[in-house]
Design a protein around this motif. Sequence first.
Motif, PDB file in Angstrom:
ATOM      1  N   LEU A 139     -30.487 -49.714  35.773  1.00  0.00           N
ATOM      2  CA  LEU A 139     -29.189 -50.055  35.195  1.00  0.00           C
ATOM      3  C   LEU A 139     -28.222 -48.889  35.395  1.00  0.00           C
ATOM      4  O   LEU A 139     -28.599 -47.733  35.238  1.00  0.00           O
ATOM      5  N   SER A 140     -26.976 -49.202  35.730  1.00  0.00           N
ATOM      6  CA  SER A 140     -25.951 -48.161  35.807  1.00  0.00           C
ATOM      7  C   SER A 140     -25.088 -48.169  34.555  1.00  0.00           C
ATOM      8  O   SER A 140     -24.476 -47.165  34.208  1.00  0.00           O
ATOM      9  N   THR A 141     -25.037 -49.311  33.880  1.00  0.00           N
ATOM     10  CA  THR A 141     -24.348 -49.413  32.591  1.00  0.00           C
ATOM     11  C   THR A 141     -25.231 -50.230  31.657  1.00  0.00           C
ATOM     12  O   THR A 141     -25.948 -51.138  32.086  1.00  0.00           O
ATOM     13  N   TYR A 142     -25.180 -49.876  30.394  1.00  0.00           N
ATOM     14  CA  TYR A 142     -26.004 -50.604  29.424  1.00  0.00           C
ATOM     15  C   TYR A 142     -25.510 -50.281  28.029  1.00  0.00           C
ATOM     16  O   TYR A 142     -25.285 -49.123  27.681  1.00  0.00           O
ATOM     17  N   ARG A 143     -25.328 -51.310  27.235  1.00  0.00           N
ATOM     18  CA  ARG A 143     -25.007 -51.122  25.824  1.00  0.00           C
ATOM     19  C   ARG A 143     -25.564 -52.318  25.055  1.00  0.00           C
ATOM     20  O   ARG A 143     -25.843 -53.364  25.628  1.00  0.00           O
ATOM     21  N   GLY A 192     -25.495 -53.710  33.541  1.00  0.00           N
ATOM     22  CA  GLY A 192     -25.038 -53.907  34.903  1.00  0.00           C
ATOM     23  C   GLY A 192     -25.673 -52.911  35.832  1.00  0.00           C
ATOM     24  O   GLY A 192     -26.247 -51.909  35.416  1.00  0.00           O
ATOM     25  N   GLY A 193     -25.571 -53.207  37.113  1.00  0.00           N
ATOM     26  CA  GLY A 193     -26.100 -52.321  38.138  1.00  0.00           C
ATOM     27  C   GLY A 193     -26.283 -53.096  39.422  1.00  0.00           C
ATOM     28  O   GLY A 193     -26.318 -54.334  39.415  1.00  0.00           O
ATOM     29  N   ALA A 194     -26.400 -52.381  40.511  1.00  0.00           N
ATOM     30  CA  ALA A 194     -26.573 -53.014  41.818  1.00  0.00           C
ATOM     31  C   ALA A 194     -27.850 -53.847  41.816  1.00  0.00           C
ATOM     32  O   ALA A 194     -28.922 -53.349  41.507  1.00  0.00           O
ATOM     33  N   GLY A 195     -27.724 -55.125  42.113  1.00  0.00           N
ATOM     34  CA  GLY A 195     -28.878 -56.011  42.208  1.00  0.00           C
ATOM     35  C   GLY A 195     -29.413 -56.534  40.895  1.00  0.00           C
ATOM     36  O   GLY A 195     -30.380 -57.295  40.882  1.00  0.00           O
ATOM     37  N   VAL A 196     -28.824 -56.146  39.769  1.00  0.00           N
ATOM     38  CA  VAL A 196     -29.311 -56.596  38.462  1.00  0.00           C
ATOM     39  C   VAL A 196     -28.836 -58.026  38.225  1.00  0.00           C
ATOM     40  O   VAL A 196     -27.661 -58.331  38.354  1.00  0.00           O
ATOM     41  N   THR A 197     -29.773 -58.907  37.873  1.00  0.00           N
ATOM     42  CA  THR A 197     -29.428 -60.299  37.574  1.00  0.00           C
ATOM     43  C   THR A 197     -29.702 -60.590  36.101  1.00  0.00           C
ATOM     44  O   THR A 197     -30.457 -59.873  35.443  1.00  0.00           O
ATOM     45  N   VAL A 202     -36.203 -51.680  27.651  1.00  0.00           N
ATOM     46  CA  VAL A 202     -35.477 -52.405  28.689  1.00  0.00           C
ATOM     47  C   VAL A 202     -35.134 -51.474  29.854  1.00  0.00           C
ATOM     48  O   VAL A 202     -35.337 -51.821  31.018  1.00  0.00           O
ATOM     49  N   VAL A 203     -34.638 -50.279  29.554  1.00  0.00           N
ATOM     50  CA  VAL A 203     -34.306 -49.323  30.619  1.00  0.00           C
ATOM     51  C   VAL A 203     -35.556 -48.984  31.431  1.00  0.00           C
ATOM     52  O   VAL A 203     -35.538 -48.982  32.664  1.00  0.00           O
ATOM     53  N   GLY A 204     -36.666 -48.744  30.757  1.00  0.00           N
ATOM     54  CA  GLY A 204     -37.917 -48.428  31.446  1.00  0.00           C
ATOM     55  C   GLY A 204     -38.422 -49.579  32.310  1.00  0.00           C
ATOM     56  O   GLY A 204     -38.847 -49.369  33.452  1.00  0.00           O
ATOM     57  N   ILE A 205     -38.366 -50.778  31.780  1.00  0.00           N
ATOM     58  CA  ILE A 205     -38.833 -51.963  32.532  1.00  0.00           C
ATOM     59  C   ILE A 205     -37.963 -52.174  33.759  1.00  0.00           C
ATOM     60  O   ILE A 205     -38.481 -52.420  34.861  1.00  0.00           O
ATOM     61  N   MET A 206     -36.658 -52.068  33.602  1.00  0.00           N
ATOM     62  CA  MET A 206     -35.761 -52.275  34.747  1.00  0.00           C
ATOM     63  C   MET A 206     -35.984 -51.196  35.805  1.00  0.00           C
ATOM     64  O   MET A 206     -35.963 -51.490  37.005  1.00  0.00           O
ATOM     65  N   ASN A 207     -36.231 -49.960  35.406  1.00  0.00           N
ATOM     66  CA  ASN A 207     -36.522 -48.896  36.368  1.00  0.00           C
ATOM     67  C   ASN A 207     -37.818 -49.178  37.129  1.00  0.00           C
ATOM     68  O   ASN A 207     -37.870 -49.007  38.351  1.00  0.00           O
ATOM     69  N   LYS A 208     -38.853 -49.610  36.411  1.00  0.00           N
ATOM     70  CA  LYS A 208     -40.135 -49.916  37.054  1.00  0.00           C
ATOM     71  C   LYS A 208     -40.011 -51.058  38.050  1.00  0.00           C
ATOM     72  O   LYS A 208     -40.736 -51.121  39.027  1.00  0.00           O
TER      73      LYS A 208
END
Length: 141
Positions: free
Chosen positions: A66-70, A95-100, A55-61
Amino acid sequence: MGTKTVKIDWLGDQRYVGRSENGQQILIDNSENKVGVSPMDALLAALGTCTAYDVVGIMNKRKTPLSTYRLEVVGERAEETPARYTRITVRHIAGGAGVTKEQLEKAVHLSHEKYCSVAASLNAEMMLEVELAEEVEGEAG
């Protein structure tokens, strides 16, 4: 990917240390005075971290880091022996800027359906329920 080997040494009581081929260790402990995780907790942690990595990798791509994640991974176990997991709920909170929520949901589903080898390895009879939540923590929209 090939074959993987983990060597497990008994430390006494119900304590074991598992060592990967490159020397990394995990302490599995089902004794009364636990200092490590139980085998069943380790399974939940393996599932959670496997999907989190994706998930972190996909969101970065997708340029929405993500700025927060658990994750909260909850396993329901059978009453009879073997007390296997009958249902696992994986809740992703990010969460993070622009994350929906829609972006997060797509990333989570891609992980569980395509990339996470731990999820794919679990028994097909097990019902995996993915519950999603999106939060912006510490940032404005």
